[in-house]
Design a protein around this motif. Structure first.
Motif, PDB file in Angstrom:
ATOM      1  N   TRP A   1     -34.513 -40.501 -29.223  1.00  0.00           N
ATOM      2  CA  TRP A   1     -34.023 -40.456 -27.856  1.00  0.00           C
ATOM      3  C   TRP A   1     -34.985 -39.642 -26.988  1.00  0.00           C
ATOM      4  CZ3 TRP A   1     -30.725 -36.052 -26.212  1.00  0.00           C
ATOM      5  CH2 TRP A   1     -30.243 -36.234 -24.911  1.00  0.00           C
ATOM      6  N   GLY A   2     -35.503 -40.249 -25.943  1.00  0.00           N
ATOM      7  CA  GLY A   2     -36.399 -39.527 -25.054  1.00  0.00           C
ATOM      8  C   GLY A   2     -35.911 -39.555 -23.621  1.00  0.00           C
ATOM      9  N   GLY A   3     -36.459 -38.686 -22.805  1.00  0.00           N
ATOM     10  CA  GLY A   3     -36.193 -38.717 -21.366  1.00  0.00           C
ATOM     11  C   GLY A   3     -34.884 -38.146 -20.871  1.00  0.00           C
ATOM     12  N   PRO A   4     -34.175 -37.303 -21.660  1.00  0.00           N
ATOM     13  CA  PRO A   4     -32.904 -36.794 -21.135  1.00  0.00           C
ATOM     14  C   PRO A   4     -33.062 -35.985 -19.848  1.00  0.00           C
ATOM     15  CG  PRO A   4     -33.514 -35.612 -23.128  1.00  0.00           C
ATOM     16  CD  PRO A   4     -34.435 -36.774 -23.027  1.00  0.00           C
TER      17      PRO A   4
ATOM     18  N   TYR B   1     -46.626 -26.229 -32.464  1.00  0.00           N
ATOM     19  CA  TYR B   1     -45.864 -26.828 -31.376  1.00  0.00           C
ATOM     20  C   TYR B   1     -46.730 -26.707 -30.140  1.00  0.00           C
ATOM     21  CZ  TYR B   1     -41.166 -28.112 -29.599  1.00  0.00           C
ATOM     22  OH  TYR B   1     -40.077 -28.764 -29.080  1.00  0.00           O
ATOM     23  N   SER B   2     -46.412 -27.421 -29.106  1.00  0.00           N
ATOM     24  CA  SER B   2     -47.208 -27.258 -27.882  1.00  0.00           C
ATOM     25  C   SER B   2     -46.277 -26.989 -26.703  1.00  0.00           C
ATOM     26  CB  SER B   2     -48.034 -28.522 -27.626  1.00  0.00           C
ATOM     27  OG  SER B   2     -47.203 -29.562 -27.174  1.00  0.00           O
ATOM     28  N   TYR B   3     -46.868 -26.443 -25.668  1.00  0.00           N
ATOM     29  CA  TYR B   3     -46.143 -26.159 -24.430  1.00  0.00           C
ATOM     30  C   TYR B   3     -45.544 -27.467 -23.894  1.00  0.00           C
ATOM     31  CZ  TYR B   3     -45.735 -24.570 -19.510  1.00  0.00           C
ATOM     32  OH  TYR B   3     -45.302 -24.249 -18.252  1.00  0.00           O
ATOM     33  N   HIS B   4     -46.317 -28.535 -24.010  1.00  0.00           N
ATOM     34  CA  HIS B   4     -45.856 -29.839 -23.525  1.00  0.00           C
ATOM     35  C   HIS B   4     -44.628 -30.307 -24.318  1.00  0.00           C
ATOM     36  CE1 HIS B   4     -47.262 -33.571 -21.257  1.00  0.00           C
ATOM     37  NE2 HIS B   4     -46.058 -33.845 -21.715  1.00  0.00           N
ATOM     38  N   SER B   5     -44.697 -30.163 -25.649  1.00  0.00           N
ATOM     39  CA  SER B   5     -43.556 -30.575 -26.490  1.00  0.00           C
ATOM     40  C   SER B   5     -42.318 -29.759 -26.158  1.00  0.00           C
ATOM     41  CB  SER B   5     -43.879 -30.396 -27.964  1.00  0.00           C
ATOM     42  OG  SER B   5     -45.000 -31.145 -28.307  1.00  0.00           O
ATOM     43  N   MET B   6     -42.531 -28.465 -25.865  1.00  0.00           N
ATOM     44  CA  MET B   6     -41.383 -27.616 -25.534  1.00  0.00           C
ATOM     45  C   MET B   6     -40.634 -28.189 -24.333  1.00  0.00           C
ATOM     46  SD  MET B   6     -41.245 -23.671 -24.270  1.00  0.00           S
ATOM     47  CE  MET B   6     -41.724 -24.039 -22.589  1.00  0.00           C
TER      48      MET B   6
ATOM     49  N   ASP C   1     -40.836 -31.291 -23.157  1.00  0.00           N
ATOM     50  CA  ASP C   1     -40.302 -32.626 -23.463  1.00  0.00           C
ATOM     51  C   ASP C   1     -38.961 -32.538 -24.193  1.00  0.00           C
ATOM     52  OD1 ASP C   1     -42.285 -34.022 -22.268  1.00  0.00           O
ATOM     53  OD2 ASP C   1     -43.320 -34.636 -24.086  1.00  0.00           O
ATOM     54  N   ASN C   2     -38.790 -31.439 -24.954  1.00  0.00           N
ATOM     55  CA  ASN C   2     -37.562 -31.286 -25.761  1.00  0.00           C
ATOM     56  C   ASN C   2     -36.648 -30.194 -25.225  1.00  0.00           C
ATOM     57  OD1 ASN C   2     -38.073 -33.211 -27.983  1.00  0.00           O
ATOM     58  ND2 ASN C   2     -39.876 -31.929 -28.274  1.00  0.00           N
ATOM     59  N   ILE C   3     -36.857 -29.806 -23.980  1.00  0.00           N
ATOM     60  CA  ILE C   3     -36.144 -28.625 -23.475  1.00  0.00           C
ATOM     61  C   ILE C   3     -34.627 -28.799 -23.503  1.00  0.00           C
ATOM     62  CG2 ILE C   3     -36.144 -29.204 -20.987  1.00  0.00           C
ATOM     63  CD1 ILE C   3     -37.046 -25.766 -22.423  1.00  0.00           C
ATOM     64  N   THR C   4     -34.135 -30.009 -23.285  1.00  0.00           N
ATOM     65  CA  THR C   4     -32.664 -30.189 -23.297  1.00  0.00           C
ATOM     66  C   THR C   4     -32.116 -29.954 -24.701  1.00  0.00           C
ATOM     67  OG1 THR C   4     -32.993 -32.563 -23.553  1.00  0.00           O
ATOM     68  CG2 THR C   4     -32.568 -31.760 -21.324  1.00  0.00           C
TER      69      THR C   4
END
Lengths: 247, 279
Positions: free
Chosen positions: B23-26, B177-182, B184-187
């Motif tokens: 699931w992406g884009g929440p 991990y990367s800042y970007h991944s953080m 992207d998965n913040i929710t």
């Protein structure tokens, strides 16, 4: 130890088969509820003890939809969706307060419209789950593939893309897109809807599907329309049957 | 027997991980949902007419088609380049981005589409209007996500280094991990079980006066605001931080920043669409 393994096996079954149930089925009941006549809404509420939108059909047994080699619907076995729909309608015509019959009917109509539940005689790919690879359309170093099961794709993947929506909001969105085809989708009888579902299945299964089948972004996006359309058809048709029974 | 048990556990774990990752884009959905709550009845009706969906549903459309035929020139529209006159590199350090791509990225396109729709949506085909709205929904979301704003990393003040391309390294439960991944998965990191309605209840808390202030200016001004937030975020999650073990105060600060950026994006998206469809 045996007990632990049994529990874990059940957990595995729930995880693999239950994902569809958790997201798409509540959306189907929510959307169905939006299209019930006031009489049907009241009657189902009296039978179920809750609003139809709230009824839980996720924990019920799964039904299959069978087609012969020519893509004609056929009834086969105890867990056949068409068979269950016929039996449930008969029971409800005799006893409008039959809660079990309403729930079986709802689950069977929903399951008949899931691509993952279609079994086509002579088509092994419909009987066995297999891996599909969602390709990001890029080549070389940037090419990425996300693997999942064929049945997962249809039962869970598309719904999970909207998993942060509530079932009611997801249903509202499906409705917004398909409402102008409500009459078209509801027209006919369960037998005719089965033929329509057979036509939908033919389009999908006519592809040369195989293990590790690669799906481009376009494929994935195109089938998202199919997925949502089948959700809408299931919901509108379930509402049509219930409205007819409780007229 | 133990082996069987272990195998079953591993399979069960992998299945649940697969479900979560599928699931992406929440975050985009939340922004679309917040924006939808602030549309005028006219703008809402027009958006539903053109999209045949809600803004929330269409929020990831631009990602879904990103590398499909006809969309290949849109990759830079997902990014806000904070200093568009400087030189940037892309996925690979050897790759210098074309100045034109950098200049005509998210902020530029948002202003461009806003103006085009405002002045002439009635002369456009339905599908053109539909796609421009879809682009706006996603670009407003991207431009307010700190991971999509390309600025130099503080301790390496070279404009070739950006957080967008995963060069700002963090950790998650001890793993890379990367800042970007953080982001992207913040929710999932902050409130994995929340639905969009709960996110909105937490984030959409500004008064009408505050919302009007947030919407002042144009996309270039808004990008400057997000750039400041990116710099602030470096202090909350410095390099090599393990995101899974943030202190309560850092987690609170990150949560507040997330709410703010989602709300700002939603308000500004609604502001643009209300302006376009104001009749």
């Amino acid at each position: 130890m045996k007990k632990s393994i049994l529990t874990l096996s059940l957990l595995l079954f729930t995880l693999s088969a239950g994902a569809w149930n958790k997201l798409s089925l509540p959306a189907i009941t929510a959307l169905t509820a939006q299209h019930l006549t006031p009489e049907a809404a009241l009657a189902t509420k009296a039978a179920l003890g809750t609003d139809f939108a709230e009824c839980n059909i996720t924990d019920r047994p799964k039904y299959l939809f069978h087609l012969d080699e020519e893509y004609s619907p056929v009834c086969e076995g105890q867990n056949d969706a068409l068979l269950v729909i016929g039996e449930a309608v008969e029971r409800l015509n005799k006893n409008k307060g039959d809660k079990e019959a309403i729930l079986s009917l709802a689950r069977a109509v929903a399951d008949m419209h899931s691509v993952a539940n279609v079994r086509i005689k002579g088509n092994d790919m419909s009987y066995n789950d297999f891996t599909v690879r969602r390709w990001n359309n890029r080549n070389g170093k940037m090419a990425r593939y996300k693997d999942c099961g064929w049945r997962f794709l249809w039962n869970s993947y598309y719904a999970y893309k909207h998993a942060i929506l509530t079932a009611e909001l997801y249903a509202e969105d499906i409705n917004l897109y398909h409402i102008n085809r409500l009459d078209d989708f509801q027209k006919g009888t369960p037998a005719e809807w089965a033929k329509d579902m057979a036509a939908e299945s033919r389009v999908i299964y006519s592809r040369e599907l195989k293990d590790n089948y690669v799906l481009s972004q376009e494929d994935v996006n195109y089938w998202a329309f199919t997925h949502d359309r089948l959700l809408a058809k299931a919901s509108y048709r379930l509402a049509a049957i219930l409205n007819q029974i409780f007229k | 027997m133990k082996k069987i048990l272990l195998f079953a556990l591993v399979v069960a774990a992998s299945l649940s991980v697969q479900s979560a990752k599928a699931w992406g884009g929440p975050g985009h959905t939340i922004i679309g949902y917040i924006a939808e709550q602030h549309l005028t009845p006219e703008a809402k009706a027009k958006c539903h007419h053109y999209l045949r969906h809600t803004l929330a549903y269409e929020a990831s459309w631009m990602d879904n088609w990103r590398y499909s035929k006809g969309f290949k020139g849109t990759a830079h529209w997902h990014i806000g380049y904070a200093y568009p006159n400087r030189q940037y590199t892309g996925d690979f350090r050897s790759q210098v981005l074309k100045p034109e791509s950098v200049r005509k990225s998210a902020a530029y396109r948002i202003n461009e589409f806003h103006e085009q729709l405002r002045t002439s949506f009635k002369e456009m085909s339905d599908s053109t209007v539909q796609n421009k709205i879809r682009f706006l929904i996603h670009m407003l979301g991207d431009m307010h996500c700190p991971a999509h704003v390309a600025i130099p990393i503080e301790d390496k003040p070279t404009y070739e280094e950006t957080t967008v391309y995963n060069r700002y390294r963090l950790k998650y439960k001890g793993k890379k991990y990367s800042y970007h991944s953080m982001w992207d998965n913040i929710t999932n990191i902050l409130h994995p079980k929340w639905k969009v309605t709960e996110w909105r209840a937490a984030a959409d808390s500004y008064t009408p006066k505050q919302r009007a202030k947030v919407c002042r200016g144009d996309a270039n001004d808004w990008l400057k605001g997000t750039t400041k937030e990116v710099v602030r975020s470096y202090k909350i999650v410095p390099r090599d931080t393990d995101v899974a073990t943030l202190s309560d105060s850092d987690k609170r600060a990150l949560t507040e920043m997330t709410y703010q950026q989602m709300a700002y994006a939603g308000y500004r998206l609604a502001y643009i669409l209300n302006d376009v469809f104001k009749e």
